[in-house]
Scaffold this active site. Structure first.
Site, PDB file in Angstrom:
ATOM      1  N   GLU A 133       0.854  -1.194   0.000  1.00 49.85           N
ATOM      2  CA  GLU A 133       0.000   0.000   0.000  1.00 49.85           C
ATOM      3  C   GLU A 133       0.886   1.239   0.000  1.00 49.85           C
ATOM      4  O   GLU A 133       2.109   1.128   0.129  1.00 49.85           O
ATOM      5  CB  GLU A 133      -0.912   0.002   1.231  1.00 49.85           C
ATOM      6  CG  GLU A 133      -2.005  -1.038   1.163  1.00 49.85           C
ATOM      7  CD  GLU A 133      -3.040  -0.853   2.268  1.00 49.85           C
ATOM      8  OE1 GLU A 133      -4.188  -1.219   2.029  1.00 49.85           O
ATOM      9  OE2 GLU A 133      -2.712  -0.348   3.351  1.00 49.85           O
ATOM     10  N   HIS A 257      -8.117  10.681   3.790  1.00 49.26           N
ATOM     11  CA  HIS A 257      -7.809   9.619   2.826  1.00 49.26           C
ATOM     12  C   HIS A 257      -7.999  10.172   1.425  1.00 49.26           C
ATOM     13  O   HIS A 257      -9.018  10.795   1.125  1.00 49.26           O
ATOM     14  CB  HIS A 257      -8.708   8.399   3.043  1.00 49.26           C
ATOM     15  CG  HIS A 257      -8.169   7.182   2.358  1.00 49.26           C
ATOM     16  ND1 HIS A 257      -8.166   7.037   0.986  1.00 49.26           N
ATOM     17  CD2 HIS A 257      -7.573   6.072   2.860  1.00 49.26           C
ATOM     18  CE1 HIS A 257      -7.599   5.875   0.680  1.00 49.26           C
ATOM     19  NE2 HIS A 257      -7.233   5.273   1.792  1.00 49.26           N
ATOM     20  N   ARG A 306      -0.027   8.841   1.915  1.00 50.38           N
ATOM     21  CA  ARG A 306      -1.365   9.438   1.789  1.00 50.38           C
ATOM     22  C   ARG A 306      -1.364  10.953   1.706  1.00 50.38           C
ATOM     23  O   ARG A 306      -2.127  11.542   0.945  1.00 50.38           O
ATOM     24  CB  ARG A 306      -2.209   9.038   3.008  1.00 50.38           C
ATOM     25  CG  ARG A 306      -2.652   7.645   2.870  1.00 50.38           C
ATOM     26  CD  ARG A 306      -3.583   7.237   3.943  1.00 50.38           C
ATOM     27  NE  ARG A 306      -3.864   5.840   3.649  1.00 50.38           N
ATOM     28  CZ  ARG A 306      -4.356   4.970   4.492  1.00 50.38           C
ATOM     29  NH1 ARG A 306      -4.659   5.337   5.710  1.00 50.38           N
ATOM     30  NH2 ARG A 306      -4.574   3.747   4.127  1.00 50.38           N
ATOM     31  N   HIS A 367     -10.220  10.568   7.509  1.00 50.12           N
ATOM     32  CA  HIS A 367     -10.061   9.114   7.601  1.00 50.12           C
ATOM     33  C   HIS A 367      -9.513   8.664   8.943  1.00 50.12           C
ATOM     34  O   HIS A 367      -9.928   7.651   9.480  1.00 50.12           O
ATOM     35  CB  HIS A 367      -9.134   8.654   6.481  1.00 50.12           C
ATOM     36  CG  HIS A 367      -8.975   7.168   6.410  1.00 50.12           C
ATOM     37  ND1 HIS A 367     -10.047   6.311   6.301  1.00 50.12           N
ATOM     38  CD2 HIS A 367      -7.857   6.375   6.430  1.00 50.12           C
ATOM     39  CE1 HIS A 367      -9.606   5.049   6.255  1.00 50.12           C
ATOM     40  NE2 HIS A 367      -8.298   5.072   6.339  1.00 50.12           N
ATOM     41  N   ARG A 402      -0.184   8.901   9.517  1.00 50.90           N
ATOM     42  CA  ARG A 402      -0.103   7.448   9.697  1.00 50.90           C
ATOM     43  C   ARG A 402       0.241   6.743   8.382  1.00 50.90           C
ATOM     44  O   ARG A 402      -0.327   7.064   7.335  1.00 50.90           O
ATOM     45  CB  ARG A 402      -1.443   6.948  10.202  1.00 50.90           C
ATOM     46  CG  ARG A 402      -1.575   5.461  10.274  1.00 50.90           C
ATOM     47  CD  ARG A 402      -2.971   5.085  10.693  1.00 50.90           C
ATOM     48  NE  ARG A 402      -3.944   5.366   9.671  1.00 50.90           N
ATOM     49  CZ  ARG A 402      -4.604   4.445   8.979  1.00 50.90           C
ATOM     50  NH1 ARG A 402      -4.369   3.174   9.196  1.00 50.90           N
ATOM     51  NH2 ARG A 402      -5.501   4.780   8.082  1.00 50.90           N
TER      52      ARG A 402
END
Ligand code: FAD
Length: 875
Positions: A133, A257, A306, A367, A402
């Site tokens: 990811e 997000h 992100r 998110h 994160r």
């Protein structure tokens, strides 16, 4: 910069508890991955656990998690690589030790989850299938049911709970909403107020007491109009902890997000997430003209972290005047998409989009809350008896942002740590038994009606959303203040409590967002588009003081990690400066000690309080205003800059002379060259001149210590060893001199005889040997660290044998020290080693190369020459 004008009540308006229970040793609040894991682990070690959850067990973000859980499970992967990816995503604000815990304990915890019954997707040869990811340089994301990882983890944990639910050691109450925390007369958390509805055998608001409370209440996504979080994510635990006085940290770091399905302008509440894993499998972003825009933005292009992707999308939306971009997954084909992402495909199709044939409209939405209730590595908050776990906590693993799939892992890893810590603390008497406390709750009539929730969400989205500015945060705050003042027409209950929790957090978040004048992590400051490591490589924490005001403190990360070299400052004056090697800014300036020293210094200079300056008062008119600069006359490192404003304020207060404004140009810890302006003063000439000597004495002395320390730190650079100070400090100045050592890049050994035990030859002699001395300290002061001084390898091993884990090697040659360090390391114990006695800069590198952790140098504080600094009035 705005201060924090926010008042937060002690508790929410709620009925007086109608029932009380002291049956549990520990109360765990929340039934996501964090709460369930914690409760399941705890019940094996304490008499009775009470697990309460707001609705039903599987409600919460955990069950929604799609992508997976990150852990270095592949033999080709390593915790170190996982650590490095995590630090990059955290943009300099991760706590490296917390990340190390996460990535090293993570793989084992995931295997235990499998053993508990969680069924992850497997390869043909039976290994856990791993994918990649955003921000990960390896395939390390374990997933289940294609894109239903959270659902499977939640199922496995709830089944494990059901297997033990008849056990008297655990009680589970659903539909039980924690309203507030209860504290005893020593501000220890002793329980919660709890509203139980419906099926529970107890009804209405009650008080549940225990030795410890673990908050695992998840995030605060419902604070924004559009979020991926479910309706229960109203920040209840964070808000209750805030009201109780716990330290809340990094709250402004909200992750948006990048790819949330865009359902049109008026759509609010929980929105469908298109997992990063879809991009991991090859989908990519395009703008309205079909142009791919992530290439060239980052080495990982569409799989960049992100924040990078969200920012690029926001920029492209601005440039094209649209409110969304598109995700193109069509080339992956219906068969693959349906097998790999069954939930996402079903959710999209139910809303009229087919990922196999349509471009998916996406835009960033809230998110994840990267900050929350600050904890240490054991999950302990700043309040005794209060623990926090999972998304509501701020363990330091996420920093400003994160890394994908690290949050399930965080809940898992730290739940185990908490479950190990609480029984130990109960056994050692640090956490008292469950006891009822009376009269500690306080009164509150503050509540925000739930019908104002959308107003609040709009104020937060416009004020402190993915794009913010000084104006937007100020307007947001103003709107929230207006909401605070509205009459309460609704009776107290879950809906109004949740809305008020969002209000309390929203006000604090907005203040922090306004103060952070830079772009870092998940948000963009339109008025400060760059990252500013010199001013903002630091955390902001909020604590509510007894007079109910939210006060803000700043701290630098324990070991800041920067990866973007353009943001670190180059060498100056032969000394390294801030940035990746040494942090600059505040290092917990010891305010109380500084004020005491300033008062004593002014007594010396002016005579007894208030005293006078006969020359200045006679020659300079009271109304004259001037500007002045505090300027370096030599190269060095500055320390003590916060004292400047405090000295001028103290003078003006004592003598009634006019005020002076101070603007800091160079913060503590930064290197200066001769001629650099450290601070600018403007205001009453009398005050400036009367304060001059005192402020220069403090500043030049502390800067001398910082400069000397930096020479040592530079000499040790890259060796892994740090320079330590000792107790050889100027009487009365210890806290300040030790502060200056920290500014210089060193660390503090102990503050005094009271905080660390140090067993030297005389103690051994008088006590009858090292074992006797060590045992005596352990028995008398079990919580105190013990250090043992040795002069030979044999003595070192003897000390380790009796339990010592900090060895000071005194006056050893380089050869003997190397042999001793080798012998210590060969024991396999985790022991810190310090070289001490007669060390000089000339031999520093050779001593550091022996593998010691620290070199202690009394000269840092007893023999540092001052750094020449002057104050010049401007023409
Ligand atoms: C759509 C989506 C996808 C995600 N995908 C991933 C992913 O792929 N990988 C990953 O690592 N992370 C992912 N995350 C994030 C991750 O799911 C969460 O951060 C994590 O599950 C949080 O776990 P938790 O136990 O802390 O909280 P939660 O799972 O949110 O549980 C909180 C619990 O507390 C209860 N509660 C709340 N307030 C109260 C109260 N006042 N009284 C009593 N109980 C209360 C709730 O009812 C709930 O049971 C995703 C999140 C979302 C929303």
């Amino acid at each position: 910069m705005p201060s924090a004008p926010v008042r937060v009540p002690r508790c929410l308006s709620a009925p007086t508890p109608g029932w009380t229970t002291t049956a549990a040793d520990v109360i765990v609040v929340g039934s996501g991955i964090a709460g369930l894991t914690c409760a399941l682990q705890l019940r094996q070690h304490v008499g009775r656990v009470l697990l309460v959850t707001k609705t039903v067990l599987n409600e919460g973000s955990t069950a929604w998690a799609q992508g997976g859980i990150a852990a270095a499970l592949d033999p080709e992967d390593s915790p170190q690589e996982h650590l490095e990816d995590t630090l990059v995503a955290g943009v300099g604000l991760c706590d490296v030790e917390a990340v190390r815990v996460l990535v090293t304990e993570g793989p084992q915890r995931v295997r235990e989850l499998v053993a508990l019954g969680a069924e992850f997707d497997r390869t043909d040869d039976g290994e856990i299938k791993l994918t990649r990811e955003g921000g990960h340089h390896r395939d390390r994301i374990a997933h289940a049911g294609g894109d239903a990882t959270g659902k499977e983890i939640s199922r496995a944990l709830i089944e494990a709970l059901r297997r033990v639910v008849d056990d008297p050691g655990i009680e589970v109450i659903e539909h039980a909403l924690v309203v507030d925390l209860l504290t005893d007369e020593e501000d220890r958390v002793a329980g919660t107020t709890l509203h139980v509805i419906g099926e529970g055998q107890i009804d209405g608001v009650g008080a549940a007491y225990a030795s410890a409370v673990v908050l695992a209440t998840g995030g605060l996504g419902q604070i924004y109009t559009s979020t991926t979080n479910p309706p229960v994510s109203t920040g209840d635990g964070m808000a209750a902890a805030l009201r109780a006085g716990a330290r809340i940290t990094d709250l402004e770091f909200i992750q948006f997000h990048p790819t949330v399905l865009w359902l049109g302008e008026g759509s609010t509440g929980q929105q469908p997430l298109i997992s990063e894993a879809v991009r991991g499998e090859g989908a990519f972003l395009v703008d309205r003209d079909g142009v791919r825009f992530m290439q060239g933005q980052h080495e990982l292009a569409d799989l960049a972290p992100r924040d990078v992707v969200a920012r690029a999308i926001l920029a492209r939306m601005r440039e094209t005047g649209t409110d969304h971009v598109f995700l193109d997954a069509r080339h992956l084909g219906a068969e693959f998409l349906e097998e790999r992402f069954p939930s996402i495909v079903a959710s999209c199709r139910s809303l009229g989009f087919d990922p196999a044939t349509d471009l998916l409209p996406v835009a960033p939405a809230q998110h994840y809350a990267s900050g929350g209730i600050e904890t240490d590595l054991h999950g302990r908050s700043s309040l005794v008896g209060l623990y926090a776990c999972g998304e509501c906590s701020c363990t330091g693993v996420h920093g400003a942002n994160r890394l994908a799939s690290n949050s399930l892992l965080e809940g898992l890893v730290f739940a185990h740590r908490i479950a190990a810590d609480i029984p130990a603390r109960i056994a050692s008497g640090h956490l008292p038994a469950a006891r009822e406390v009376v009269g500690q709750r306080g009164e509150s009539h503050e509540l925000l009606d739930s019908r104002h929730r959308l107003d609040l969400q709009r104020a937060m989205t416009a004020g402190s959303g993915p794009v913010r500015s000084a104006d937007s945060t100020a307007e947001g705050l103003e709107r929230l203040a207006e909401l605070c003042a509205l009459p309460v027409l609704e009776s107290a209950g879950p809906k109004s409590w949740e809305t008020t929790n969002l209000l309390h957090l929203g006000r604090v978040l907005s203040v922090l967002a306004g103060r952070r004048e830079e772009t870092r992590g998940g948000h963009v400051r339109s008025d400060f588009p760059e990252r500013d490591d010199v001013r903002w490589l630091r955390h902001q924490s909020v604590t509510v003081t007894p007079d109910r005001f939210a006060t803000i403190s700043e701290s630098t990360p324990a070991a800041p990690h920067l990866t973007n070299s353009e943001h670190s400052v180059g060498p100056s004056g032969g000394l390294s400066v801030g940035g990746s090697d040494f942090p600059v800014g505040e290092f917990d300036f010891p305010v109380d000690e500084a004020e005491r020293v300033i008062e004593a210094a002014l007594d010396e200079d002016l005579g007894a309080d208030p005293g006078r300056d006969v020359t200045t008062l006679a020659t300079i008119p009271a109304e004259q205003l001037r500007e002045a600069v505090v300027v370096a006359r030599a190269d060095g490192v500055v320390a003590g800059v916060p004292a400047i404003a405090r000295v001028v304020d103290a003078v003006s207060e004592r003598l009634g002379t006019g005020c002076v404004d101070v603007v800091v140009e160079i913060p503590d810890g930064a290197a200066v060259q001769r001629g650099d302006v450290i601070a600018r003063l403007s205001g009453a000439t009398q005050t400036i001149l009367i304060a001059e000597r005192t402020l220069l004495n403090i500043l030049s002395r502390l800067s001398g210590v910082a400069t000397h320390t930096r020479r040592w730190a530079d000499e040790l650079g890259g060796s892994g060893a740090m320079v330590l100070d000792t107790r050889k400090t100027t009487p009365g100045l210890r806290a300040l001199e030790k502060y200056a050592v920290r500014c210089g890049g060193g660390t503090n050994k102990r503050m005094g005889l009271y905080d660390v035990a140090m067993i030297k030859d005389n103690h051994k002699l008088a006590a009858g040997g090292v074992a006797a001395a060590y045992d005596a300290v352990r028995a008398a002061y079990p919580g105190v660290d013990v250090q043992v001084e040795v002069t030979t390898s044999a003595e070192a091993l003897e000390a380790i044998d009796v339990g010592a884990r900090f060895i000071m090697c005194d006056n050893m040659s380089v050869e003997l020290l190397r042999a001793t360090v080798d012998a210590i390391r060969a024991t396999g114990e985790s022991v810190e080693v310090e070289a001490t006695g007669g060390l000089t800069l000339e031999v520093a590198a050779a001593y550091a190369a022996t593998g010691v952790d620290y070199l202690s140098v009394g000269g840092l504080t007893h023999s540092s020459p001052i750094l020449d600094i002057a104050l010049d009035l401007e023409e």
